[in-house]
Motif scaffolding. Structure first.
Motif, PDB file in Angstrom:
ATOM      1  N   THR A  80       5.485   6.809  -5.023  1.00  0.00           N
ATOM      2  CA  THR A  80       4.726   5.681  -4.798  1.00  0.00           C
ATOM      3  C   THR A  80       4.461   5.229  -2.729  1.00  0.00           C
ATOM      4  OG1 THR A  80       6.534   4.867  -4.649  1.00  0.00           O
ATOM      5  CG2 THR A  80       5.008   3.966  -6.057  1.00  0.00           C
ATOM      6  N   ALA A  81       5.825   5.759  -2.534  1.00  0.00           N
ATOM      7  CA  ALA A  81       5.567   6.233  -0.524  1.00  0.00           C
ATOM      8  C   ALA A  81       4.433   7.450   0.029  1.00  0.00           C
ATOM      9  CB  ALA A  81       7.336   6.661  -0.379  1.00  0.00           C
ATOM     10  N   GLY A  82       4.233   7.922  -1.614  1.00  0.00           N
ATOM     11  CA  GLY A  82       2.728   8.524  -0.571  1.00  0.00           C
ATOM     12  C   GLY A  82       1.424   7.705  -0.364  1.00  0.00           C
ATOM     13  N   LEU A  83       1.484   6.932  -0.740  1.00  0.00           N
ATOM     14  CA  LEU A  83       0.773   5.340  -0.158  1.00  0.00           C
ATOM     15  C   LEU A  83       0.321   5.001   1.332  1.00  0.00           C
ATOM     16  CD1 LEU A  83       0.901   3.172  -3.374  1.00  0.00           C
ATOM     17  CD2 LEU A  83      -0.989   4.052  -2.406  1.00  0.00           C
ATOM     18  N   LEU A  84       1.593   5.255   1.562  1.00  0.00           N
ATOM     19  CA  LEU A  84       2.300   5.129   2.955  1.00  0.00           C
ATOM     20  C   LEU A  84       1.062   5.692   3.775  1.00  0.00           C
ATOM     21  CD1 LEU A  84       5.733   4.476   3.262  1.00  0.00           C
ATOM     22  CD2 LEU A  84       4.337   3.128   3.256  1.00  0.00           C
ATOM     23  N   ALA A  85       0.960   6.698   3.466  1.00  0.00           N
ATOM     24  CA  ALA A  85      -0.737   7.406   4.379  1.00  0.00           C
ATOM     25  C   ALA A  85      -1.804   7.379   4.142  1.00  0.00           C
ATOM     26  CB  ALA A  85      -0.767   9.285   3.784  1.00  0.00           C
ATOM     27  N   GLU A  86      -2.311   6.455   3.413  1.00  0.00           N
ATOM     28  CA  GLU A  86      -3.285   6.303   2.617  1.00  0.00           C
ATOM     29  C   GLU A  86      -3.751   4.674   3.171  1.00  0.00           C
ATOM     30  OE1 GLU A  86      -5.581   8.608   1.390  1.00  0.00           O
ATOM     31  OE2 GLU A  86      -3.113  10.023   1.488  1.00  0.00           O
ATOM     32  N   LEU A  87      -2.831   3.747   3.667  1.00  0.00           N
ATOM     33  CA  LEU A  87      -3.344   2.505   4.073  1.00  0.00           C
ATOM     34  C   LEU A  87      -3.791   2.010   5.373  1.00  0.00           C
ATOM     35  CD1 LEU A  87       0.197   0.927   2.080  1.00  0.00           C
ATOM     36  CD2 LEU A  87      -2.875   1.621   1.221  1.00  0.00           C
ATOM     37  N   LYS A  88      -3.640   3.598   6.466  1.00  0.00           N
ATOM     38  CA  LYS A  88      -3.673   3.139   7.424  1.00  0.00           C
ATOM     39  C   LYS A  88      -5.187   2.699   7.865  1.00  0.00           C
ATOM     40  CE  LYS A  88      -0.584   6.628   8.609  1.00  0.00           C
ATOM     41  NZ  LYS A  88       0.134   7.818   9.540  1.00  0.00           N
ATOM     42  N   ASN A  89      -6.515   2.947   6.814  1.00  0.00           N
ATOM     43  CA  ASN A  89      -7.491   2.462   7.540  1.00  0.00           C
ATOM     44  C   ASN A  89      -7.470   1.080   6.129  1.00  0.00           C
ATOM     45  OD1 ASN A  89      -8.068   4.411   9.194  1.00  0.00           O
ATOM     46  ND2 ASN A  89      -8.922   5.501   7.823  1.00  0.00           N
ATOM     47  N   LYS A  90      -6.506   0.757   5.799  1.00  0.00           N
ATOM     48  CA  LYS A  90      -7.118  -1.145   5.200  1.00  0.00           C
ATOM     49  C   LYS A  90      -6.630  -1.821   6.113  1.00  0.00           C
ATOM     50  CE  LYS A  90      -7.637   2.284   1.089  1.00  0.00           C
ATOM     51  NZ  LYS A  90      -9.153   2.196   0.659  1.00  0.00           N
ATOM     52  N   LEU A  91      -7.936  -2.938   5.224  1.00  0.00           N
ATOM     53  CA  LEU A  91      -7.245  -4.416   6.987  1.00  0.00           C
ATOM     54  C   LEU A  91      -6.858  -5.223   6.201  1.00  0.00           C
ATOM     55  CD1 LEU A  91     -10.881  -3.541   8.755  1.00  0.00           C
ATOM     56  CD2 LEU A  91      -8.264  -2.669   9.368  1.00  0.00           C
ATOM     57  N   GLY A  92      -5.622  -5.447   6.866  1.00  0.00           N
ATOM     58  CA  GLY A  92      -5.540  -7.649   6.542  1.00  0.00           C
ATOM     59  C   GLY A  92      -4.677  -7.557   4.680  1.00  0.00           C
ATOM     60  N   LEU A  93      -4.266  -6.073   4.137  1.00  0.00           N
ATOM     61  CA  LEU A  93      -2.486  -6.034   3.341  1.00  0.00           C
ATOM     62  C   LEU A  93      -2.198  -7.167   3.576  1.00  0.00           C
ATOM     63  CD1 LEU A  93      -3.003  -2.208   2.492  1.00  0.00           C
ATOM     64  CD2 LEU A  93      -4.600  -3.912   1.292  1.00  0.00           C
ATOM     65  N   VAL A  94      -1.777  -7.651   2.120  1.00  0.00           N
ATOM     66  CA  VAL A  94      -0.502  -8.134   2.295  1.00  0.00           C
ATOM     67  C   VAL A  94       0.307  -7.345   1.095  1.00  0.00           C
ATOM     68  CG1 VAL A  94       0.830  -9.595   1.605  1.00  0.00           C
ATOM     69  CG2 VAL A  94      -0.951 -10.088   2.589  1.00  0.00           C
ATOM     70  N   VAL A  95       1.732  -6.695   1.959  1.00  0.00           N
ATOM     71  CA  VAL A  95       2.817  -6.150   0.880  1.00  0.00           C
ATOM     72  C   VAL A  95       3.913  -6.138   0.656  1.00  0.00           C
ATOM     73  CG1 VAL A  95       2.801  -3.182   0.648  1.00  0.00           C
ATOM     74  CG2 VAL A  95       1.500  -3.738   2.675  1.00  0.00           C
ATOM     75  N   MET A  96       4.354  -6.436  -0.185  1.00  0.00           N
ATOM     76  CA  MET A  96       4.908  -6.484  -0.659  1.00  0.00           C
ATOM     77  C   MET A  96       6.109  -5.202  -1.204  1.00  0.00           C
ATOM     78  SD  MET A  96       8.129  -9.418  -1.456  1.00  0.00           S
ATOM     79  CE  MET A  96       7.793 -10.457  -2.375  1.00  0.00           C
ATOM     80  N   THR A  97       7.787  -4.806  -0.898  1.00  0.00           N
ATOM     81  CA  THR A  97       8.189  -3.723  -1.302  1.00  0.00           C
ATOM     82  C   THR A  97       9.989  -4.198  -1.725  1.00  0.00           C
ATOM     83  OG1 THR A  97       8.527  -1.906  -0.955  1.00  0.00           O
ATOM     84  CG2 THR A  97       8.396  -3.251   1.035  1.00  0.00           C
ATOM     85  N   ASN A  98      10.671  -2.953  -2.443  1.00  0.00           N
ATOM     86  CA  ASN A  98      11.650  -2.988  -2.126  1.00  0.00           C
ATOM     87  C   ASN A  98      12.431  -1.964  -1.716  1.00  0.00           C
ATOM     88  OD1 ASN A  98      10.738  -1.537  -4.305  1.00  0.00           O
ATOM     89  ND2 ASN A  98      12.653  -1.897  -6.339  1.00  0.00           N
TER      90      ASN A  98
END
Length: 256
Positions: free
Chosen positions: A103-121
């Motif tokens: 799931t941490a692999g998503l981090l590199a893929e989110l850089k161009n996404k705008l206005g995200l709200v992300v909850m994590t533990n």
């Protein structure tokens, strides 16, 4: 079986665990003609040495997931799965990212996404999100720190999740069972289920080889999973059986 000295017995326990994936205290005590107290001491020492993970009544293999979550060290397969999963995320989505290297692999893929709200533990995931230039809004579950899963768990985390609703939850899996769903070594499965409950779409990210793992604890039954994102090495019959459970299966092309 003839009695062995302590080191021989412990080596034999690891060999048996590697071949079976799970061992029980009572079976080992009978096998080695010793007391359950002695076996529990063996398992405690082996766990302290990072060789297994104790559970009620026995022990299981350590998860293969590395505690090092740096995207540079992720396998090409995990990176491909993360890239495929990220195609499901739209700008301004409210998402949950569970702890774990896949799931941490998503981090590199989110850089161009705008206005995200992300909850994590996961502290690692939260810190990495806060460093991104697109500045997603980051929420932490809080709760009780669990050293086994390197994440926050417990009732406080569950209450925090239930205070919101999310478009998607992205969760990993230590194993996949064709009949039951995603499986885990960690007996603390309740938080993952709450993540699924509060999300419109539940996405499990897991390599196809995890279908070969026999792991005791069901984390999410197929009925709660919307999408499985895996790699293109999944067996076609296995893919069909999962799809028959009502789960969409997305296969990422892995380039060596």
């Amino acid at each position: 079986m003839q009695k062995r000295n302590t080191q021989q017995r412990r080596r034999a326990i690891i060999e048996r665990l590697n071949s079976q994936g799970e061992v029980s205290v009572d079976q080992l005590a009978e096998l080695f003609s010793t007391s359950e107290v002695t076996i529990r001491k063996d398992l405690a020492e082996l766990e302290n040495n990072g060789l297994l993970l104790r559970k009620f009544g026995g022990a299981v293999l350590l998860p293969a997931e590395s505690s090092e979550l740096s995207s540079e060290k992720l396998s090409s397969r995990k990176k491909a799965i993360a890239a495929k999963a990220a195609t499901l995320i739209q700008d301004h989505n409210r998402i949950i990212i569970d702890s774990g290297s896949t799931t941490a692999g998503l981090l590199a893929e989110l850089k161009n996404k705008l206005g995200l709200v992300v909850m994590t533990n996961s502290l690692h995931i939260a810190n990495s999100l806060l460093e991104q230039e697109n500045e997603p809004k980051v929420l932490m579950t809080g709760g009780t720190w669990d050293a086994q899963s390197h994440s926050f768990q417990g009732q406080m985390a569950e209450q925090m999740l239930r205070a919101y609703n999310f478009d998607q939850a992205f969760l990993g899996a230590a194993g996949l069972d064709l009949e039951k769903g995603s499986t885990t070594f960690n007996e603390l499965t309740h938080l993952s289920r709450v993540m699924a409950e509060v999300s419109g779409q539940v996405v499990v990210m897991a390599e196809s080889e995890k279908l070969q793992r026999k792991i005791p604890n069901v984390e999410l039954p197929w009925s709660t999973i919307s999408v499985l994102v895996t790699d293109d090495q999944i067996d076609s019959k296995a893919k069909q059986r999962i799809e028959q459970q009502g789960v969409q299966v997305l296969c990422a092309e892995v380039k060596d």
